[in-house]
Design a protein around this motif. Structure first.
Motif, short mmCIF file in Angstrom:
data_model
loop_
_atom_site.label_atom_id
_atom_site.label_comp_id
_atom_site.label_asym_id
_atom_site.label_seq_id
_atom_site.Cartn_x
_atom_site.Cartn_y
_atom_site.Cartn_z
N GLN A 141 -57.15 -23.09 -22.84
CA GLN A 141 -56.65 -23.76 -22.17
C GLN A 141 -56.45 -23.46 -20.68
O GLN A 141 -55.66 -23.36 -19.70
N TYR A 142 -57.61 -22.32 -20.31
CA TYR A 142 -56.99 -22.07 -19.28
C TYR A 142 -57.12 -22.88 -17.68
O TYR A 142 -57.09 -22.90 -16.75
N PRO A 143 -58.54 -23.97 -18.13
CA PRO A 143 -58.43 -24.36 -16.57
C PRO A 143 -57.11 -25.58 -16.23
O PRO A 143 -56.37 -25.11 -14.97
N ALA A 144 -56.20 -25.66 -16.92
CA ALA A 144 -54.98 -26.69 -17.16
C ALA A 144 -54.08 -25.88 -16.83
O ALA A 144 -52.81 -25.44 -15.99
N ALA A 145 -53.59 -24.37 -17.52
CA ALA A 145 -52.66 -23.02 -17.18
C ALA A 145 -52.90 -22.77 -15.24
O ALA A 145 -52.51 -22.62 -15.08
N LEU A 146 -54.85 -22.18 -14.88
CA LEU A 146 -54.81 -22.16 -14.19
C LEU A 146 -54.07 -23.59 -13.24
O LEU A 146 -53.55 -22.61 -11.77
N SER A 147 -54.64 -24.82 -13.29
CA SER A 147 -53.71 -25.17 -12.03
C SER A 147 -52.88 -25.71 -12.12
O SER A 147 -52.06 -25.75 -11.42
N ALA A 148 -51.40 -24.81 -13.30
CA ALA A 148 -50.76 -25.11 -13.07
C ALA A 148 -50.03 -23.53 -12.01
O ALA A 148 -49.32 -24.02 -11.64
N LEU A 149 -51.05 -22.99 -12.68
CA LEU A 149 -50.83 -21.12 -11.82
C LEU A 149 -50.99 -22.01 -10.14
O LEU A 149 -50.08 -21.20 -9.20
N ARG A 150 -51.54 -22.50 -10.25
CA ARG A 150 -51.60 -22.58 -8.14
C ARG A 150 -50.74 -23.86 -7.97
O ARG A 150 -50.90 -23.73 -6.62
N GLY A 151 -50.22 -24.83 -8.30
CA GLY A 151 -49.30 -26.15 -8.21
C GLY A 151 -48.42 -24.56 -8.20
O GLY A 151 -47.45 -25.61 -6.58
#
Length: 380
Positions: free
Chosen positions: A252-262
């Motif tokens: 799930q790293y793309p979703a997790a990365l985008s959450a951290l970016r947010g």
């Protein structure tokens, strides 16, 4: 003849390509553009050189740690959807309280948008404390005739117009639930938006509840995903139920990365968005008044967050067509899709949601009023 899906795709292309807009959505742009944006951001952070996750470790664990820290809870667990997160949270609490009844608003997300999942999947039963388009009061919590094991409070209540109580009202509601020995769970899909209204930080707001769910694609602009924050023992049980529900995804790293970016880029900006939403809302009211629109409503009049609703006395398809025409001809997006008033709403009315994010900060009140005048000339 153009199909409904073709119409949807065409509108999406036009609105996502607008030169001027009040907000951008997580669905704007192409697949390639969105992936490049995320990769470029990750390359400038420690996450870019980290390994990808396997069944929720690595960057997903870092996201969980960050969420727990932001909300002031001991632990948090990542979920692929908020629907799953909240079912798990409330069924875990039901096991602890021995009462599977959840008190919530009839406009809450599980009641309107989840096809009865609380009852049919999680084995819960819901009761309503008020039918008014606002959060329940302490008296309504205290005086409800039926016992309930959990009080679920959606902050803000999206389908009532992104509305929030004031701080003292929220504290009183929580205290009333405690008097009934009920646990308190916050549906905080947009909890990130609340500090500007309450004048409190996220840990103080979240700390009123026993558990909190937050979304990553609402307000923060992530790809998807949610988190449940709470006590260690609740979070550990929630991990078991996540697996049982089919939410233990391999990667799930793309979703997790985008959450951290947010969390790093959008979260600090939300107060400025909320402040400017008040400017936009006032300009809309002034423009509709000047145009002598026979009946309209901007709700709330002073937005509680960076999102609010607008009601106009026209056919929703005509308003959507006017919104699309404005963007096609001028490159400016003021509104997007309009919808008929929901059941019980005023007949002959259409409603839309307005959001203010980074692009909207460039709009002055005069810009908004000019766009409204142009929009109204296109309404047929």
């Amino acid at each position: 003849m153009e199909s409904d899906q073709q119409s949807v795709e065409y509108r999406a292309r036009v609105w996502s390509g607008a030169r001027r807009r009040l907000w951008h959505t997580s669905t704007d742009g192409t697949v390639g553009e969105r992936l490049r944006e995320l990769a470029d951001w990750a390359a400038g952070t420690p996450y870019g050189d980290g390994r990808v996750d396997t069944y929720g470790d690595a960057v997903v664990e870092e996201l969980e740690r960050r969420v727990a820290e932001e909300l002031g809870f001991p632990a948090a667990v990542f979920f692929p959807t908020g629907t799953m997160a909240q079912q798990v949270a409330l069924r875990c609490w039901a096991g602890r309280t021995g009462n599977a009844v959840v008190a919530l608003h009839p406009l809450a997300h599980p009641e309107l948008h989840e096809n009865g999942a609380f009852e049919t999947v999680a084995g819960l039963r819901t009761v309503h404390l008020t039918d008014e388009p606002r959060l329940p009061t302490a008296e309504e919590v205290r005086d409800h005739p039926e016992p309930f094991g959990a009080l679920m409070v959606e902050l803000p209540l999206r389908d009532a117009g992104f509305v929030l109580p004031d701080w003292d009202e929220l504290v009183a509601v929580v205290e009333a639930a405690r008097e009934r020995e009920a646990v308190v769970h916050f549906d905080g899909a947009r909890l990130w938006d609340c500090p500007a209204h309450f004048g409190r930080g996220l840990p103080e707001i979240a700390g009123l509840a026993d558990s909190v769910y937050v979304s990553f694609y609402k307000s923060l602009g992530g790809l998807s995903g949610a988190a449940l924050a709470g006590p260690d023992e609740l979070v550990e049980e929630a991990r078991l139920w996540r697996h049982r529900y089919g939410g233990q995804l391999f990667q799930q790293y793309p979703a997790a990365l985008s959450a951290l970016r947010g969390l790093e880029t959008e979260l600090p900006r939300l107060p400025s968005y909320a402040a400017h939403a008040r400017v936009v809302a006032a300009a809309l009211r002034d423009a509709f008044t000047e145009a002598a629109v026979p009946w309209f409503r901007v709700h709330p009049e002073v937005p509680h967050t960076h999102q609010f609703r607008v009601w106009l006395p026209y056919d929703p398809d005509a308003l959507t067509a006017a919104a699309l025409s404005l963007t096609e001809d001028t490159g400016t997006t003021l509104f997007r899709r309009w919808f008929a008033a929901p059941a019980g709403g005023p007949p002959g009315m259409a409603v839309t949601e307005v959001t203010v994010t980074a692009p909207g900060l460039e709009w002055t009140a005069e810009d908004v009023q000019e766009a409204v005048r142009d929009f109204l000339t296109r309404v047929r």
